[in-house]
Structure formats: structure tokens, C-alpha cells
Design a protein around this motif. Structure first.
Motif, PDB file in Angstrom:
ATOM      1  N   VAL A   9     109.866 104.500  80.276  1.00  0.00           N
ATOM      2  CA  VAL A   9     108.508 104.367  79.738  1.00  0.00           C
ATOM      3  C   VAL A   9     108.493 103.576  78.441  1.00  0.00           C
ATOM      4  CG1 VAL A   9     108.618 106.624  78.581  1.00  0.00           C
ATOM      5  CG2 VAL A   9     106.388 105.627  79.145  1.00  0.00           C
ATOM      6  N   THR A  11     106.672 102.929  75.094  1.00  0.00           N
ATOM      7  CA  THR A  11     105.874 103.839  74.267  1.00  0.00           C
ATOM      8  C   THR A  11     105.011 103.135  73.225  1.00  0.00           C
ATOM      9  OG1 THR A  11     107.720 104.136  72.733  1.00  0.00           O
ATOM     10  CG2 THR A  11     107.532 105.708  74.568  1.00  0.00           C
ATOM     11  N   ARG A  14     101.565 105.272  72.539  1.00  0.00           N
ATOM     12  CA  ARG A  14     102.162 106.607  72.726  1.00  0.00           C
ATOM     13  C   ARG A  14     101.272 107.547  73.527  1.00  0.00           C
ATOM     14  NH1 ARG A  14     106.375 109.378  73.779  1.00  0.00           N
ATOM     15  NH2 ARG A  14     107.549 108.414  72.136  1.00  0.00           N
ATOM     16  N   ALA A  17     101.346 106.571  77.117  1.00  0.00           N
ATOM     17  CA  ALA A  17     102.686 106.843  77.656  1.00  0.00           C
ATOM     18  C   ALA A  17     102.831 108.320  78.010  1.00  0.00           C
ATOM     19  CB  ALA A  17     103.759 106.408  76.660  1.00  0.00           C
ATOM     20  N   ASP A  18     102.399 109.190  77.116  1.00  0.00           N
ATOM     21  CA  ASP A  18     102.518 110.626  77.359  1.00  0.00           C
ATOM     22  C   ASP A  18     101.723 111.050  78.595  1.00  0.00           C
ATOM     23  OD1 ASP A  18     104.203 110.910  75.184  1.00  0.00           O
ATOM     24  OD2 ASP A  18     102.618 111.617  73.835  1.00  0.00           O
ATOM     25  N   GLU A  40     112.858 106.404  76.942  1.00  0.00           N
ATOM     26  CA  GLU A  40     111.810 105.683  76.228  1.00  0.00           C
ATOM     27  C   GLU A  40     112.340 104.381  75.649  1.00  0.00           C
ATOM     28  OE1 GLU A  40     110.100 108.282  73.306  1.00  0.00           O
ATOM     29  OE2 GLU A  40     109.308 109.643  74.838  1.00  0.00           O
ATOM     30  N   GLY A  67     104.083 102.367  81.452  1.00  0.00           N
ATOM     31  CA  GLY A  67     103.702 101.839  80.156  1.00  0.00           C
ATOM     32  C   GLY A  67     102.302 101.255  80.236  1.00  0.00           C
TER      33      GLY A  67
END
Length: 142
Positions: A9, A11, A14, A17-18, A40, A67
Motif C-alpha cells: 500500500v 500511504t 494515509r 490507504a487505511d 507500506e 493506494g
């Protein structure tokens, strides 16, 4: 499907991404994955390299690459999107390990939010499901 999977992923965004990680992990776990490891990297451009590392490690049945790239005022977007997609495809063709392109390539944050973290356009879950489908086909055809 008892196997271990990787999530690569970027990031740079962020929060996105999460959300993508959560939905991809959920799809893998729902399918009965033995485990899911998350790796990451700073952005989408680095995804092919981490996918290659994971694929060549022999520890993973597949890799979901996640991403977001949001268009800005320059042509940077075009290069990052095209090269990350090509690189991820190259990794799966070279290694035989399924690697899905779950990178949001969008015009704005609203489009990114609509395609992450739930719903029928959720790229995180779709990437994991693509990996699972390819793993199942590989098993069927081997």
C-alpha cells in the motif's frame, strides 16, 4: 482458501490507504486467508517494487496493491498511474504470483472516498477479490 496474502500500500494519502487496507484485509479474511501482511511504501510509484519483493519471497499466494493518485495541476499523475499499473502487471507476469491493481486513479477526493472503504465500488475489496480469483484459477489449471 488457506493461504497467506500480502497487501502492498502506498500511504501518500494515509486516510484513504487505511480504508483500502481495511476492506482488502476483510475480503481476504472472509475468504479464509491464513494471514495477511501489510507492507507500506510512500506512494503508488513504489508499489511494483514491494509487490516484487513479496511475490519473490515465496510466502504469499498473491499481492493486493493499493493506494491513491489524485490528479493535480501537472502531468505527474499520468506518469505515476501508468508506471505503477505497468509495473504491477510486469511483476505478476514475471513471477506467476497474482498482483492486483487496487490503486485509485481519480480526479478528486470525493471520487476517492466513494471508491474506498465500503460499497460496490470499493477498490480495496475488489483488489483482494481479484487476487483470490486468480489464485483459484491457478489452482484449477495446475
Amino acid at each position: 482458501m488457506m493461504a497467506r496474502y500480502a497487501i502492498a500500500v502506498g500511504t501518500f494519502y494515509r486516510d484513504l490507504a487505511d480504508r483500502l487496507i481495511d476492506s482488502a484485509r476483510g475480503a481476504f479474511e472472509e475468504a479464509g486467508a491464513e494471514g495477511v501482511d501489510v507492507f507500506e511504501v510512500p506512494g503508488a510509484y513504489e508499489l511494483p517494487m514491494v509487490a516484487k519483493y513479496a511475490a519473490e519471497s515465496g510466502r504469499y499466494a498473491g499481492v493486493a496493491c493499493l493506494g491513491a493518485v489524485i490528479r493535480g495541476e501537472t502531468t505527474h499523475y499520468d506518469y505515476v498511474c501508468g508506471e505503477s499499473a505497468r509495473g504491477i502487471m510486469d511483476v505478476q507476469l514475471a513471477t506467476g504470483v497474482p498482483c492486483a491493481f487496487g490503486v485509485l486513479t481519480v480526479e478528486n477526493l470525493d471520487q476517492a472516498l466513494a471508491r474506498s472503504g465500503g460499497g460496490k465500488r470499493d477498490q480495496g475489496a475488489h483488489a483482494a477479490e481479484a487476487v483470490l480469483a486468480l489464485v483459484a484459477l491457478r489452482e484449477q489449471l495446475s
